[in-house]
Design a protein around this motif. Structure first.
Motif, PDB file in Angstrom:
ATOM      1  N   PHE A 338       0.861  -1.178   0.000  1.00 29.23           N
ATOM      2  CA  PHE A 338       0.000   0.000   0.000  1.00 29.23           C
ATOM      3  C   PHE A 338       0.897   1.227   0.000  1.00 29.23           C
ATOM      4  N   LEU A 339       0.328   2.388  -0.254  1.00 29.81           N
ATOM      5  CA  LEU A 339       1.116   3.604  -0.385  1.00 29.81           C
ATOM      6  C   LEU A 339       0.911   4.485   0.837  1.00 29.81           C
ATOM      7  N   LEU A 340       2.025   4.852   1.466  1.00 33.93           N
ATOM      8  CA  LEU A 340       2.011   5.669   2.673  1.00 33.93           C
ATOM      9  C   LEU A 340       2.416   7.095   2.323  1.00 33.93           C
ATOM     10  N   THR A 341       1.663   8.081   2.806  1.00 32.74           N
ATOM     11  CA  THR A 341       2.032   9.481   2.641  1.00 32.74           C
ATOM     12  C   THR A 341       2.557  10.025   3.965  1.00 32.74           C
ATOM     13  N   LEU A 342       3.291  11.124   3.897  1.00 33.61           N
ATOM     14  CA  LEU A 342       3.863  11.691   5.116  1.00 33.61           C
ATOM     15  C   LEU A 342       2.772  12.176   6.070  1.00 33.61           C
ATOM     16  N   SER A 343       1.691  12.708   5.518  1.00 33.23           N
ATOM     17  CA  SER A 343       0.578  13.191   6.345  1.00 33.23           C
ATOM     18  C   SER A 343      -0.334  12.070   6.803  1.00 33.23           C
ATOM     19  N   ARG A 344      -0.188  10.872   6.223  1.00 32.38           N
ATOM     20  CA  ARG A 344      -1.077   9.717   6.430  1.00 32.38           C
ATOM     21  C   ARG A 344      -2.484   9.976   5.890  1.00 32.38           C
ATOM     22  N   LEU A 345      -2.648  10.997   5.060  1.00 30.16           N
ATOM     23  CA  LEU A 345      -3.924  11.291   4.422  1.00 30.16           C
ATOM     24  C   LEU A 345      -3.794  11.089   2.923  1.00 30.16           C
ATOM     25  N   PRO A 346      -4.880  10.715   2.257  1.00 29.09           N
ATOM     26  CA  PRO A 346      -4.799  10.470   0.813  1.00 29.09           C
ATOM     27  C   PRO A 346      -4.502  11.740   0.034  1.00 29.09           C
ATOM     28  N   GLU A 347      -3.897  11.557  -1.131  1.00 24.83           N
ATOM     29  CA  GLU A 347      -3.571  12.668  -2.015  1.00 24.83           C
ATOM     30  C   GLU A 347      -4.502  12.639  -3.223  1.00 24.83           C
ATOM     31  N   PHE A 348      -5.328  13.673  -3.358  1.00 21.18           N
ATOM     32  CA  PHE A 348      -6.163  13.870  -4.536  1.00 21.18           C
ATOM     33  C   PHE A 348      -5.684  15.147  -5.209  1.00 21.18           C
ATOM     34  N   GLY A 349      -5.782  15.206  -6.523  1.00 17.73           N
ATOM     35  CA  GLY A 349      -5.397  16.438  -7.196  1.00 17.73           C
ATOM     36  C   GLY A 349      -5.557  16.358  -8.698  1.00 17.73           C
ATOM     37  N   ARG A 350      -5.086  17.405  -9.374  1.00 16.05           N
ATOM     38  CA  ARG A 350      -5.174  17.514 -10.829  1.00 16.05           C
ATOM     39  C   ARG A 350      -3.811  17.863 -11.401  1.00 16.05           C
ATOM     40  N   LEU A 351      -3.553  17.388 -12.591  1.00 16.52           N
ATOM     41  CA  LEU A 351      -2.418  17.808 -13.400  1.00 16.52           C
ATOM     42  C   LEU A 351      -2.979  18.339 -14.716  1.00 16.52           C
ATOM     43  N   ASP A 352      -2.581  19.539 -15.082  1.00 18.36           N
ATOM     44  CA  ASP A 352      -2.990  20.117 -16.373  1.00 18.36           C
ATOM     45  C   ASP A 352      -4.504  20.217 -16.524  1.00 18.36           C
ATOM     46  N   ASN A 353      -5.257  20.242 -15.440  1.00 19.40           N
ATOM     47  CA  ASN A 353      -6.709  20.433 -15.447  1.00 19.40           C
ATOM     48  C   ASN A 353      -7.521  19.250 -15.966  1.00 19.40           C
ATOM     49  N   ASN A 354      -6.931  18.372 -16.757  1.00 15.41           N
ATOM     50  CA  ASN A 354      -7.728  17.245 -17.274  1.00 15.41           C
ATOM     51  C   ASN A 354      -7.173  15.884 -16.854  1.00 15.41           C
ATOM     52  N   ILE A 355      -6.182  15.878 -15.967  1.00 10.71           N
ATOM     53  CA  ILE A 355      -5.672  14.635 -15.389  1.00 10.71           C
ATOM     54  C   ILE A 355      -5.959  14.670 -13.884  1.00 10.71           C
ATOM     55  N   TYR A 356      -6.769  13.757 -13.423  1.00 12.57           N
ATOM     56  CA  TYR A 356      -7.128  13.668 -12.005  1.00 12.57           C
ATOM     57  C   TYR A 356      -6.409  12.460 -11.400  1.00 12.57           C
ATOM     58  N   TYR A 357      -5.972  12.608 -10.149  1.00  8.88           N
ATOM     59  CA  TYR A 357      -5.307  11.483  -9.492  1.00  8.88           C
ATOM     60  C   TYR A 357      -5.789  11.352  -8.051  1.00  8.88           C
ATOM     61  N   MET A 358      -5.783  10.121  -7.558  1.00 11.76           N
ATOM     62  CA  MET A 358      -6.112   9.791  -6.174  1.00 11.76           C
ATOM     63  C   MET A 358      -5.197   8.644  -5.759  1.00 11.76           C
ATOM     64  N   GLN A 359      -4.507   8.810  -4.635  1.00 12.87           N
ATOM     65  CA  GLN A 359      -3.532   7.809  -4.207  1.00 12.87           C
ATOM     66  C   GLN A 359      -3.185   8.013  -2.735  1.00 12.87           C
TER      67      GLN A 359
END
Length: 424
Positions: A338-359
């Motif tokens: 599984f993927l661990l973040t430093l904040s321990r919270l999930p990362e959602f966001g956009r790249l270039d306005n038309n690429i969405y990511y959740m991890q």
């Protein structure tokens, strides 16, 4: 070709058989990743009328979604009191409004689409000392405040109706929790996607992404052109989207499954057939399966190395909890990342306005991935408020990168593990 590991889930669920992409396709949305994030995204987008293509480098549920403990655990890896204290009341309230929704989505999909995934309602958190018991009392008050009224605090004697183990001083049951066979759920969701008109391709790794107003996603033998892309591969696409792999660390957890014990023996261990997790920092989690085995997991390997002998690591934990299983045959042992973040919270966001990511669900992926798919479908439908609640949370970099962070994180985990053992 990437095939499933030899887990109990693979044995119990069988395999999927979607073709590899070998043509050029047009889509409204191309979803990258056939785990729960990608499946939930594709399913909710298909329900909303989008033309969806999902690409998976291996098999549906190949990664953590098809290897986890199968527990429907609510909230996030950092609970909403921490989020409020760290990021403000507005962020805490907005996250709290969604903290039980992931489990609701799973139950809704199972019921609506008749997905056979061995779903059982009910789960419990268990305390090994008085400090952890006080934590569960506060936990109950927090979750009740935000709408979960199906919680019951149990003392040692009352807990015996849930867990037949002398290790615990008490526990907290959650009627909004439960457990599933995760690979069966993933495969069932994939079938729903295709029934709604979506297309799924396995053994179709992404080799390049050409960005722009129109996206071009290239696989070894095919191409998808799309207006939008949803990246749901938990940073395993860092070779084509390197900015997504700088703030997180892959970690491994280990699971074993016993031989068939029989229903009577299983109910002697877990009378209510609830799933269970303890309150340690490096927690243990376990449940029984539909064919009456005990499935037991625990521990974390930072950097996602595969241990040489998983059974040797997990069997002592299982036998400490259930001495009556000493020497029982172990039929399956596997690890999942599984993927661990430093904040321990999930990362959602956009790249270039038309690429969405959740991890980066940091160990709370089963429920939060399903929520992620729903809110990204809302965002692409023009209602981005809930997606942006997550997207506005800070994405903290791993100082020194993964190479430096892995030993520091392991050292910190060892410290908290020692505190757990000492009960301080």
């Amino acid at each position: 070709m990437q095939e499933h590991v030899a887990s109990y889930y693979r044995f119990n669920a069988g395999n999927t058989d979607y073709p590899a992409l070998q043509e050029a396709l047009q889509a409204d949305v191309c979803v990258l990743g056939g785990g729960f994030t990608g499946l939930s995204s594709a399913l909710h987008l298909a329900e909303a009328g989008f033309k969806v293509v999902l690409l998976e480098a291996g098999r549906i549920g190949f990664g953590a979604s098809g290897r986890n403990g199968g527990q429907i655990v609510n909230s996030y890896s950092r609970d909403v009191d921490h989020i409020t204290a760290k990021y403000g009341q507005a962020a805490g309230d907005a996250m709290a409004a969604m903290m039980f929704e992931g489990g609701d989505i799973i139950r809704h999909l199972i019921q609506t689409y008749q997905i056979d995934c061995d779903h059982v309602q009910g789960g419990a958190f268990v305390a090994l000392n008085s400090k952890q018991m006080h934590h569960l009392e506060a936990h109950q008050q927090l979750w009740q405040k935000h709408g979960n009224q199906r919680l019951e605090l149990l003392d040692r004697e009352e807990l015996a109706k849930i867990v037949s183990s002398n290790r615990y001083v008490g526990g907290l049951t959650d009627g909004m929790s439960g457990h599933i066979q995760p690979l069966k759920l993933a495969q069932g969701e994939a079938r729903v996607i295709t029934s709604l008109g979506g297309r799924i391709f396995e053994q179709s790794p992404v080799v390049s992404v050409q960005r722009g107003e129109k996206l071009s996603i290239q696989t070894p033998a095919g191409k998808v052109s799309a207006r939008f892309m949803v990246v749901a591969a938990n940073a395993y696409l860092s070779h084509v989207l390197p900015e997504l792999g700088k703030r997180n660390m892959p970690c491994g957890t280990q699971i074993i499954t016993t031989e068939v014990l029989g229903e009577e023996r299983c109910r002697a261990l877990l009378p209510a057939n609830y799933c269970v997790e303890d309150c340690n920092y490096l927690l243990d989690y376990y449940r029984t399966t539909a064919d009456h085995r005990l499935l037991y997991g625990g521990g974390v390997v930072y950097g996602a190395r595969d241990p040489a002998d998983i059974e040797r690591l997990i069997r002592p934990k299982m036998e400490a909890t259930f001495p009556q299983l000493r020497g029982v045959k172990i039929d399956f042992a596997w690890t999942g990342n599984f993927l661990l973040t430093l904040s321990r919270l999930p990362e959602f966001g956009r790249l270039d306005n038309n690429i969405y990511y959740m991890q980066g669900y940091s160990g709370h992926g089963v429920t939060c991935t399903h929520l992620a798919g729903k809110v990204v479908a809302e965002a692409l439908s023009g209602q981005a408020q809930r997606f942006d609640v997550f997207a506005k949370l800070p994405h903290l970099p791993l100082l020194g990168g993964r190479a430096l962070q892995i030993p520091f994180t392991a050292l910190g985990a060892a410290y908290y593990n020692l505190r757990d053992k000492l009960g301080i």
